[in-house]
Design a protein around this motif. Structure first.
Motif, PDB file in Angstrom:
ATOM      1  N   ARG A 168     117.500 -17.147   0.961  1.00 14.53           N
ATOM      2  CA  ARG A 168     118.951 -17.135   1.157  1.00 14.53           C
ATOM      3  C   ARG A 168     119.606 -17.920   0.030  1.00 14.53           C
ATOM      4  O   ARG A 168     119.134 -18.992  -0.344  1.00 14.53           O
ATOM      5  CB  ARG A 168     119.325 -17.789   2.506  1.00 14.53           C
ATOM      6  CG  ARG A 168     118.649 -17.188   3.719  1.00 14.53           C
ATOM      7  CD  ARG A 168     118.981 -15.715   3.894  1.00 14.53           C
ATOM      8  NE  ARG A 168     120.393 -15.418   3.849  1.00 14.53           N
ATOM      9  CZ  ARG A 168     121.191 -15.347   4.916  1.00 14.53           C
ATOM     10  NH1 ARG A 168     120.712 -15.553   6.116  1.00 14.53           N
ATOM     11  NH2 ARG A 168     122.482 -15.050   4.793  1.00 14.53           N
ATOM     12  N   TYR A 169     120.673 -17.365  -0.513  1.00 16.05           N
ATOM     13  CA  TYR A 169     121.437 -18.082  -1.532  1.00 16.05           C
ATOM     14  C   TYR A 169     122.884 -17.629  -1.443  1.00 16.05           C
ATOM     15  O   TYR A 169     123.179 -16.439  -1.594  1.00 16.05           O
ATOM     16  CB  TYR A 169     120.873 -17.792  -2.928  1.00 16.05           C
ATOM     17  CG  TYR A 169     121.726 -18.338  -4.049  1.00 16.05           C
ATOM     18  CD1 TYR A 169     121.826 -19.716  -4.254  1.00 16.05           C
ATOM     19  CD2 TYR A 169     122.448 -17.489  -4.885  1.00 16.05           C
ATOM     20  CE1 TYR A 169     122.622 -20.221  -5.266  1.00 16.05           C
ATOM     21  CE2 TYR A 169     123.245 -17.998  -5.905  1.00 16.05           C
ATOM     22  CZ  TYR A 169     123.329 -19.363  -6.091  1.00 16.05           C
ATOM     23  OH  TYR A 169     124.118 -19.864  -7.088  1.00 16.05           O
ATOM     24  N   ASP A 170     123.748 -18.570  -1.139  1.00 17.12           N
ATOM     25  CA  ASP A 170     125.182 -18.279  -1.091  1.00 17.12           C
ATOM     26  C   ASP A 170     125.835 -19.017  -2.252  1.00 17.12           C
ATOM     27  O   ASP A 170     125.892 -20.252  -2.260  1.00 17.12           O
ATOM     28  CB  ASP A 170     125.768 -18.760   0.244  1.00 17.12           C
ATOM     29  CG  ASP A 170     127.257 -18.442   0.347  1.00 17.12           C
ATOM     30  OD1 ASP A 170     127.881 -18.160  -0.709  1.00 17.12           O
ATOM     31  OD2 ASP A 170     127.796 -18.489   1.462  1.00 17.12           O
ATOM     32  N   GLN A 227     128.687 -19.634  -3.044  1.00 22.23           N
ATOM     33  CA  GLN A 227     129.877 -20.458  -2.783  1.00 22.23           C
ATOM     34  C   GLN A 227     129.527 -21.821  -2.202  1.00 22.23           C
ATOM     35  O   GLN A 227     130.305 -22.765  -2.329  1.00 22.23           O
ATOM     36  CB  GLN A 227     130.837 -19.698  -1.858  1.00 22.23           C
ATOM     37  CG  GLN A 227     131.566 -18.609  -2.631  1.00 22.23           C
ATOM     38  CD  GLN A 227     132.504 -17.809  -1.755  1.00 22.23           C
ATOM     39  OE1 GLN A 227     132.192 -17.527  -0.606  1.00 22.23           O
ATOM     40  NE2 GLN A 227     133.620 -17.423  -2.321  1.00 22.23           N
ATOM     41  N   THR A 228     128.356 -21.904  -1.566  1.00 19.28           N
ATOM     42  CA  THR A 228     128.033 -23.181  -0.936  1.00 19.28           C
ATOM     43  C   THR A 228     126.726 -23.797  -1.435  1.00 19.28           C
ATOM     44  O   THR A 228     126.536 -25.001  -1.324  1.00 19.28           O
ATOM     45  CB  THR A 228     127.918 -23.013   0.596  1.00 19.28           C
ATOM     46  OG1 THR A 228     126.949 -21.986   0.852  1.00 19.28           O
ATOM     47  CG2 THR A 228     129.245 -22.613   1.219  1.00 19.28           C
ATOM     48  N   SER A 254     125.010 -12.079   7.971  1.00 13.86           N
ATOM     49  CA  SER A 254     125.366 -12.504   6.610  1.00 13.86           C
ATOM     50  C   SER A 254     124.254 -12.219   5.595  1.00 13.86           C
ATOM     51  O   SER A 254     124.455 -12.380   4.396  1.00 13.86           O
ATOM     52  CB  SER A 254     125.694 -14.001   6.606  1.00 13.86           C
ATOM     53  OG  SER A 254     124.510 -14.743   6.818  1.00 13.86           O
ATOM     54  N   THR A 267     122.217 -10.533   2.934  1.00  9.60           N
ATOM     55  CA  THR A 267     122.689  -9.521   1.988  1.00  9.60           C
ATOM     56  C   THR A 267     121.536  -8.933   1.191  1.00  9.60           C
ATOM     57  O   THR A 267     120.719  -9.664   0.637  1.00  9.60           O
ATOM     58  CB  THR A 267     123.716 -10.160   1.023  1.00  9.60           C
ATOM     59  OG1 THR A 267     124.694 -10.837   1.807  1.00  9.60           O
ATOM     60  CG2 THR A 267     124.399  -9.108   0.169  1.00  9.60           C
ATOM     61  N   ARG A 277     123.348 -13.101  -4.695  1.00  8.39           N
ATOM     62  CA  ARG A 277     123.427 -13.608  -3.329  1.00  8.39           C
ATOM     63  C   ARG A 277     122.196 -13.126  -2.571  1.00  8.39           C
ATOM     64  O   ARG A 277     121.822 -11.957  -2.691  1.00  8.39           O
ATOM     65  CB  ARG A 277     124.692 -13.083  -2.658  1.00  8.39           C
ATOM     66  CG  ARG A 277     124.929 -13.656  -1.284  1.00  8.39           C
ATOM     67  CD  ARG A 277     126.039 -12.914  -0.564  1.00  8.39           C
ATOM     68  NE  ARG A 277     126.128 -13.425   0.787  1.00  8.39           N
ATOM     69  CZ  ARG A 277     127.091 -14.245   1.204  1.00  8.39           C
ATOM     70  NH1 ARG A 277     128.056 -14.596   0.393  1.00  8.39           N
ATOM     71  NH2 ARG A 277     127.084 -14.706   2.439  1.00  8.39           N
ATOM     72  N   ASP A 278     121.576 -13.997  -1.796  1.00  9.30           N
ATOM     73  CA  ASP A 278     120.398 -13.654  -0.988  1.00  9.30           C
ATOM     74  C   ASP A 278     119.396 -12.804  -1.783  1.00  9.30           C
ATOM     75  O   ASP A 278     118.808 -13.280  -2.731  1.00  9.30           O
ATOM     76  CB  ASP A 278     120.819 -12.937   0.305  1.00  9.30           C
ATOM     77  CG  ASP A 278     121.621 -13.852   1.217  1.00  9.30           C
ATOM     78  OD1 ASP A 278     121.615 -15.070   0.967  1.00  9.30           O
ATOM     79  OD2 ASP A 278     122.267 -13.351   2.150  1.00  9.30           O
TER      80      ASP A 278
END
Ligand code: SF4
Ligand code: FES
Lengths: 254, 135
Positions: free
Chosen positions: A16-18, A20-21, A54, A56, A105-106
């Motif tokens: 998981r990798y977002d 924005q956070t 969430s 992705t 992302r992800d």
């Protein structure tokens, strides 16, 4: 063998990798019920639909032809629609985005670098003269077709780039699929584009950037054999350097 | 900079996985590194032979000293490891041969198998000739 439709449960760990956070990725683990006919992609879809909306990832055709769903499963690049959960059970799966590409992302990677490379090899027929329509179709013998057919099967899934440490270490390297497609057009009897593609093929970042690790050909789901396409062209590139190709009248368009 | 633009708004903040230790993460890469590394031992062995040639040019005494040095336990171990590595290197060399050859209508396994068979045959011949010629 009849399909076993009994449901078992398997653990799927996803990177998981977002952006924005998160400053770096972490792993989330999910318990996924599955039957024998479920692909890894369907496992991911189960997670997205039932457990965590969430998550992705990319996919489209679900039948190993669009090339969108490439993932690393336990460190091996695969098409997730073409790989089955039953083959991992009772062990867990660790799913990561394809190696050697920036993670957006992800499980989604940025493919733009490949698109540039694909464009650089001029993946279309380059001819000396435009053939008038009235001259009829351009016929090929089965042998002429065979010379490039396997290399034309590429679906741009990028598994080979994820399998290539040379690309990972130096992303200037044109890489397996783009060089295989370069060869696909050079090997086509209707094409005369060797010279316009020569700069790419002869460069350090062209065929000479390959050290024949060979893993690209192992992971390719379409048996394109990019390692073969690249390495047989080291001979052609050397012959071009010594001017032998010109003598053999294979030089093509200036 | 790519002329293709990502449709993702956040694409500016991508994450790149590190390459450190890449070759330890897949057995395929480990075999590749052993293949490439075995070339170093091949070079070392070739240098040992070159030194022998150089010693020969200095006369019988020098050559005998070189041969005596080869009999040391350290040298025997070096040659045993070297032999294993050279055999493995030869195998991998023929293993990748079909990938470097132009498209062939024959099964790539035949190219690999033929190469290995030829290498074994030549090695046996040389060994036989040496044993024959030995006093
Ligand atoms: S060569 Fe094979 S692995 Fe590489 S992009 Fe094409 S189909 Fe995918
Ligand atoms: S979803 Fe199209 S190749 Fe897997």
């Amino acid at each position: 063998m009849p399909i076993d439709t009994t449901t078992r449960t398997i653990e799927i760990e996803c990177l998981r990798y977002d952006p924005q956070t998160d400053t770096e990725p972490h792993f989330s683990s999910y318990q996924v019920p599955f039957s024998d006919d479920m692909s890894v992609l369907e496992g991911l879809q189960y997670i997205k639909d039932q457990l965590d909306g969430s998550l992705t990832f990319r996919w489209s055709c679900r039948m190993a032809i669009c090339g969108s769903c490439g993932q690393e499963v336990n460190g091996v690049p695969v098409l997730s629609c073409h790989t089955f959960l039953r083959d991992y059970f009772p062990h867990k799966l660790r799913i990561e985005p394809l190696n050697n590409f920036p993670i957006i992302r992800d499980l989604v990677i940025d493919q733009n670098d490949f698109l540039d490379k694909l464009e650089s090899v001029k993946p279309y027929l380059v001819t000396k003269l435009e053939k008038p329509l009235a001259a009829g179709p351009h016929l090929q013998t089965p042998q002429q077709l065979n010379r490039y057919y396997a290399y034309s099967q590429c679906i741009n899934c990028l598994l080979c780039y994820a399998a290539c440490p040379q690309y990972g270490l130096n992303s200037d390297f044109t890489g397996p699929a783009a060089l295989a497609l370069l060869h696909r057009y050079n090997a086509d009897s209707r094409d005369q584009g060797w010279q316009v593609r020569a700069e790419v093929i002869n460069a350090d970042a062209g065929v000479w950037g390959c050290t024949l690790v060979g893993y690209c050909s192992e992971v390719c789901p379409k048996a394109v054999d990019p390692a073969h396409a690249i390495n047989q062209n080291k001979v052609n590139s050397a012959m071009d350097f010594f001017g032998v190709l010109k003598l053999m009248n294979k030089g093509g368009t200036e | 900079m790519s002329r293709y633009r990502s449709t993702a708004k956040t694409a500016a903040r991508t994450y790149m996985q590190p390459m450190a230790g890449w070759w330890t993460k897949n057995p395929y890469f480990v075999r590749y590194m052993v293949r490439e590394g075995s070339a170093l031992l091949l070079t070392a062995y070739a240098l040992v032979l070159l030194v022998g040639l150089w010693r020969l040019s200095q006369g019988a005494a020098a050559f005998d000293a070189w041969r005596a040095a080869l009999a040391s336990p350290l040298s025997v171990v070096f040659h045993a490891v070297g032999l294993v590595m050279v055999v493995y290197h030869s195998y991998t060399w023929f293993d990748v041969m079909p990938k470097t050859a132009p498209d062939q209508p024959i099964d790539p396994k035949l190219i690999t198998g033929g190469g290995i068979a030829a290498a074994v045959a030549v090695s046996v011949l040389i060994l036989a000739a040496l044993l024959w010629g030995a006093p």
